[in-house]
Write a protein that holds these residues in place. Sequence first.
Motif, PDB file in Angstrom:
ATOM      1  N   THR A  26      37.153  36.596  50.815  1.00 36.77           N
ATOM      2  CA  THR A  26      36.467  36.707  49.524  1.00 36.77           C
ATOM      3  C   THR A  26      34.960  36.496  49.635  1.00 36.77           C
ATOM      4  O   THR A  26      34.244  36.684  48.655  1.00 36.77           O
ATOM      5  CB  THR A  26      37.051  35.705  48.503  1.00 36.77           C
ATOM      6  OG1 THR A  26      36.953  34.379  49.018  1.00 36.77           O
ATOM      7  CG2 THR A  26      38.507  36.037  48.193  1.00 36.77           C
ATOM      8  N   PHE A  31      33.773  41.823  47.583  1.00 35.26           N
ATOM      9  CA  PHE A  31      34.798  40.946  47.013  1.00 35.26           C
ATOM     10  C   PHE A  31      34.143  39.810  46.234  1.00 35.26           C
ATOM     11  O   PHE A  31      34.617  39.415  45.154  1.00 35.26           O
ATOM     12  CB  PHE A  31      35.702  40.396  48.119  1.00 35.26           C
ATOM     13  CG  PHE A  31      37.089  40.024  47.692  1.00 35.26           C
ATOM     14  CD1 PHE A  31      37.363  39.485  46.447  1.00 35.26           C
ATOM     15  CD2 PHE A  31      38.149  40.203  48.562  1.00 35.26           C
ATOM     16  CE1 PHE A  31      38.658  39.135  46.070  1.00 35.26           C
ATOM     17  CE2 PHE A  31      39.448  39.862  48.202  1.00 35.26           C
ATOM     18  CZ  PHE A  31      39.699  39.321  46.953  1.00 35.26           C
ATOM     19  N   ASP A  34      33.440  40.183  42.476  1.00 36.56           N
ATOM     20  CA  ASP A  34      34.544  40.216  41.513  1.00 36.56           C
ATOM     21  C   ASP A  34      34.980  38.775  41.256  1.00 36.56           C
ATOM     22  O   ASP A  34      35.907  38.262  41.863  1.00 36.56           O
ATOM     23  CB  ASP A  34      35.718  41.050  42.058  1.00 36.56           C
ATOM     24  CG  ASP A  34      36.828  41.258  41.045  1.00 36.56           C
ATOM     25  OD1 ASP A  34      37.005  40.389  40.158  1.00 36.56           O
ATOM     26  OD2 ASP A  34      37.531  42.273  41.156  1.00 36.56           O
ATOM     27  N   LYS A  38      38.366  37.038  42.801  1.00 37.28           N
ATOM     28  CA  LYS A  38      37.965  36.081  43.846  1.00 37.28           C
ATOM     29  C   LYS A  38      38.398  34.668  43.474  1.00 37.28           C
ATOM     30  O   LYS A  38      39.023  33.968  44.270  1.00 37.28           O
ATOM     31  CB  LYS A  38      36.450  36.118  44.060  1.00 37.28           C
ATOM     32  CG  LYS A  38      35.949  35.113  45.089  1.00 37.28           C
ATOM     33  CD  LYS A  38      34.448  35.133  45.210  1.00 37.28           C
ATOM     34  CE  LYS A  38      33.893  33.969  44.442  1.00 37.28           C
ATOM     35  NZ  LYS A  38      32.476  33.719  44.660  1.00 37.28           N
ATOM     36  N   ALA A  85      43.459  43.489  46.102  1.00 35.17           N
ATOM     37  CA  ALA A  85      42.245  43.596  46.920  1.00 35.17           C
ATOM     38  C   ALA A  85      42.308  44.807  47.842  1.00 35.17           C
ATOM     39  O   ALA A  85      41.299  45.502  48.036  1.00 35.17           O
ATOM     40  CB  ALA A  85      42.039  42.315  47.724  1.00 35.17           C
ATOM     41  N   TYR A  90      38.652  46.197  48.502  1.00 34.31           N
ATOM     42  CA  TYR A  90      37.898  45.002  48.849  1.00 34.31           C
ATOM     43  C   TYR A  90      38.187  44.540  50.268  1.00 34.31           C
ATOM     44  O   TYR A  90      37.345  43.883  50.884  1.00 34.31           O
ATOM     45  CB  TYR A  90      38.222  43.847  47.899  1.00 34.31           C
ATOM     46  CG  TYR A  90      37.696  43.996  46.500  1.00 34.31           C
ATOM     47  CD1 TYR A  90      36.839  45.033  46.126  1.00 34.31           C
ATOM     48  CD2 TYR A  90      38.047  43.075  45.528  1.00 34.31           C
ATOM     49  CE1 TYR A  90      36.369  45.151  44.832  1.00 34.31           C
ATOM     50  CE2 TYR A  90      37.575  43.182  44.228  1.00 34.31           C
ATOM     51  CZ  TYR A  90      36.745  44.224  43.886  1.00 34.31           C
ATOM     52  OH  TYR A  90      36.278  44.316  42.601  1.00 34.31           O
TER      53      TYR A  90
END
Length: 121
Positions: A26, A31, A34, A38, A85, A90
């Motif tokens: 993350t 990532f 978000d 996250k 994800a 991501y």
Amino acid sequence: MVVQKFEDLVAWQKARLLTKRIYLLTASEVFSRDYGLKGQIQRAAVSVMSNIAEGFERSGLPEFHQFLVIAKGSCAEVRSQLYIALDIGYISEAEFDEASLLAEEVGKIIGGLRSSIKRQI
């Protein structure tokens, strides 16, 4: 080996690795922007290791069992959010596979520990 503290539990040790993996994933630029996803996946990962620790430190086996139930549920939450994800780009397929396999392993270890505790109750 006698388990004297929660840090001795393989389930907690593996959950710690999972939490670290989630935090590293993350931290990527895309990532990290978000905040919703996250934060949610980080909280779920932290919940896994925290519930194992808290349950172990509680007063008895029935409570420990209940906390393991919650930890296993949080582990499934992490796995589900990893799919999100992956689906929105991501994380790569390789990152997904590594983290998902680790989450699955943690879930199985927690499940085994939970079964063992249930037999002792």
